[in-house]
Design an enzyme around this catalytic site. Structure first.
Site, short mmCIF file in Angstrom:
data_model
loop_
_atom_site.label_atom_id
_atom_site.label_comp_id
_atom_site.label_asym_id
_atom_site.label_seq_id
_atom_site.Cartn_x
_atom_site.Cartn_y
_atom_site.Cartn_z
N GLY A 240 8.01 14.12 -6.48
CA GLY A 240 9.44 14.02 -5.99
C GLY A 240 9.71 13.02 -4.74
O GLY A 240 10.96 12.79 -4.33
N GLU A 274 1.93 16.04 -7.54
CA GLU A 274 2.46 15.46 -8.97
C GLU A 274 3.38 14.34 -8.69
O GLU A 274 4.23 14.23 -9.37
CB GLU A 274 3.08 16.64 -9.71
CG GLU A 274 2.36 17.90 -9.88
CD GLU A 274 3.01 18.83 -10.65
OE1 GLU A 274 4.46 18.76 -10.56
OE2 GLU A 274 2.47 20.02 -10.83
N PRO A 275 2.82 13.21 -8.08
CA PRO A 275 3.63 12.03 -7.87
C PRO A 275 3.90 11.37 -9.16
O PRO A 275 3.02 10.99 -9.73
CB PRO A 275 3.03 11.20 -6.70
CG PRO A 275 1.77 11.53 -6.93
CD PRO A 275 1.53 13.01 -7.43
N ARG A 313 18.66 4.87 -16.81
CA ARG A 313 19.05 5.39 -15.60
C ARG A 313 20.63 5.08 -14.87
O ARG A 313 21.15 5.80 -14.45
CB ARG A 313 17.81 4.95 -14.25
CG ARG A 313 16.53 5.40 -14.93
CD ARG A 313 15.84 5.27 -13.78
NE ARG A 313 15.78 6.36 -12.60
CZ ARG A 313 16.46 5.95 -11.57
NH1 ARG A 313 16.78 4.96 -11.25
NH2 ARG A 313 16.67 6.89 -10.74
N CYS A 344 27.14 -0.35 -28.01
CA CYS A 344 28.75 -0.01 -28.12
C CYS A 344 29.21 1.08 -27.55
O CYS A 344 29.36 2.00 -28.04
CB CYS A 344 29.02 0.10 -29.70
SG CYS A 344 28.46 -1.31 -30.68
N GLU A 345 28.88 1.08 -26.06
CA GLU A 345 29.41 2.08 -25.28
C GLU A 345 29.81 1.46 -23.87
O GLU A 345 29.11 0.78 -23.49
CB GLU A 345 28.12 3.18 -25.10
CG GLU A 345 27.65 3.94 -26.13
CD GLU A 345 27.62 5.33 -26.19
OE1 GLU A 345 28.30 6.11 -24.82
OE2 GLU A 345 26.80 5.68 -26.82
N TYR A 373 10.43 5.95 -15.27
CA TYR A 373 11.48 6.47 -16.12
C TYR A 373 12.41 5.24 -16.66
O TYR A 373 13.60 5.43 -16.82
CB TYR A 373 12.63 7.29 -15.18
CG TYR A 373 11.62 8.34 -14.56
CD1 TYR A 373 11.10 9.72 -15.18
CD2 TYR A 373 11.34 8.55 -13.12
CE1 TYR A 373 10.30 10.53 -14.67
CE2 TYR A 373 10.88 9.77 -12.47
CZ TYR A 373 10.19 10.64 -13.33
OH TYR A 373 9.43 11.66 -12.61
#
Ligand code: LLP
Length: 428
Positions: A240, A274-275, A313, A344-345, A373
């Protein structure tokens, strides 16, 4: 601190020109710096050198086996959340005894694979999961070690989609119920070994306070459990820790470490971390080429060849990623523009209303902080081929994931045979 820097106004990844990589390998292209990955790991790990600890890199942030292998070589353990991540960890040479398995929805099959591999422990998130784990271990004639993920009900002050330690979130078990589950397991679930306690409150945290608040609660719980005869040996603090995307000032690992060490002093546990993002986020960039520019009465659009399928993201969380020209200092005018992809968004954007140097077709742009990510959340939406990934080591580079081909795109797809018409019997 990372190893992407300008030399004579050209962006370099360690000792290689980003322009050269893009020309040779095409775009969109994920570029990772091995030296940065190693440095980030060392900084994080050594911040805890005074206390017994195990850093378990969270594979979901960037799961390429070359990245995972880099951390194996640095002595990392791993946090996994699926059978697929277990497979990747093993492929990358991870030692199973340093793997923790998190997540709210592990299947019996996934549990079985992890037990057979001999992982360190399961972070269990519900009573039903605990019973399932006991049953699977029993069928295999093995013992499984577990920690219960306790939901501390702490506000991590981050984006709601990545807050996990609030009562209303689906994660973990509340304190009172967790105590009951530990006691129940001790008395009834004979194939399980209670080994630790776990808490992960969210991602991209930029303050130490919420970590400390969660630890205060967990610490009390460890003492209560020990009174019940449950020997907690590991305290998993989760991941986190945030990074700087746009001027955020997250605590540096040593500041975070000081707070955690102070809070857990005298508790006699091995700490697990848990990085994910803090190790890989700023070790990667996404390089994209400008296809077209277009002016409307309202906006300047810069249309690039990376879309939301490559980097989700901004579209999903409204996240900010810095964008830098691969060749800077050309004296172009500064404009306000939307940097958008070909999908197309309307949600397909990398930046909105961004002040940046004017770009023209053919220019290369580097989307920063894309190592976490980024590729892992990419997709084939609009039947776009997933980008290539390359790892730079000094003046060498290694393609660690080939750009997909059209054949990859339809792999596994099958057209059912044409239905043969049943002839109707002639009457009379
Ligand atoms: N441990 C657990 C149990 C997790 O769920 C996560 C992340 C981590 C560790 C690693 O967290 P980190 O150190 O990377 O913050 N897709 C989002 C982030 C989702 C995080 C999910 N869990 C994003 O792009 O910001």
């Amino acid at each position: 601190m990372d190893y992407f820097s300008y030399r004579k106004n050209k962006l370099y990844a360690e000792g290689l020109s980003v322009e050269r990589l893009a020309d040779e390998l095409g775009t969109p292209l994920y570029i990772y710096s091995e030296r940065t990955l190693k440095r980030h790991f060392k900084v994080f790990d050594s911040a805890f050198k005074k206390v017994p600890h195990l850093v378990c890199y969270s594979i979901k942030a960037n799961s390429n086996i070359a990245v995972v292998n880099t951390f194996v070589n640095e002595g990392s353990g791993f946090d996994i959340v699926s059978g697929g991540e277990l497979y990747r960890a093993m492929k990358a040479g991870a030692h199973p005894s340093s793997i923790v398995f998190s997540g709210v929805g592990k299947t019996a099959e996934e549990m079985g694979c992890a037990i057979r591999e001999g992982i360190l422990l399961f972070n269990v998130e519900s009573g039903e999961e605990l019973r399932q784990l006991d049953a699977v271990a029993g069928r295999l004639g093995k013992k499984a070690s577990f920690a219960i993920r306790v939901n501390p009900d702490v506000d991590p002050k981050t984006h709601p989609y990545i807050s996990t330690g609030l009562k209303k979130n689906k994660f973990g078990i509340a304190r009172e119920e967790a105590i009951k589950e530990y006691v129940y397991a001790k008395n009834n679930l004979t194939n399980l070994i209670p080994l630790g306690i776990d808490t992960h409150i969210g991602s991209q945290l930029t303050q130490v306070g919420p970590f400390v608040d969660a630890l205060k609660k967990t610490k009390r719980l460890v003492r209560t459990l020990r009174k019940e005869g449950i020997d907690i040996k590991y305290l998993d603090v989760g991941g986190g820790l945030g990074i700087t995307y746009e001027g955020e000032k997250p605590p540096a690992p040593d500041k975070y470490a000081k707070a955690v060490i102070r809070e857990t002093a005298g508790l006699d546990v091995t700490l697990i971390f848990e990085p994910g993002r803090v190790l890989v986020g700023n070790a990667g960039i996404l390089v994209t080429r400008v296809l077209y520019t277009k002016k409307t009465p309202q906006k300047n659009f810069i249309i690039v060849d990376a879309g939301m399928n490559d980097l989700l993201r901004p579209g999903l969380y409204g996240s900010y990623h810095a964008i830098e020209p691969v060749q800077r200092g050309r004296g172009g005018a500064v404009i306000t523009a939307d940097v958008v992809g070909p999908i197309c968004e309307t949600g397909d954007f990398i930046a909105r209303d961004r002040e940046m140097e004017e770009a023209v077709g053919g220019d290369l742009l580097a989307v920063k902080s894309a190592g976490a990510y980024g590729y892992t959340m990419s997709s084939n939406y609009n039947s776009r081929l997933r980008a290539a990934e390359v790892m730079v080591r000094g003046r060498e580079y290694f393609v660690i994931k080939k750009r997909e081909s059209y054949a990859d795109l339809v792999r596994g797809e099958v057209i059912p045979p044409v239905k043969t018409a049943v002839k109707s019997k002639k009457r009379g």
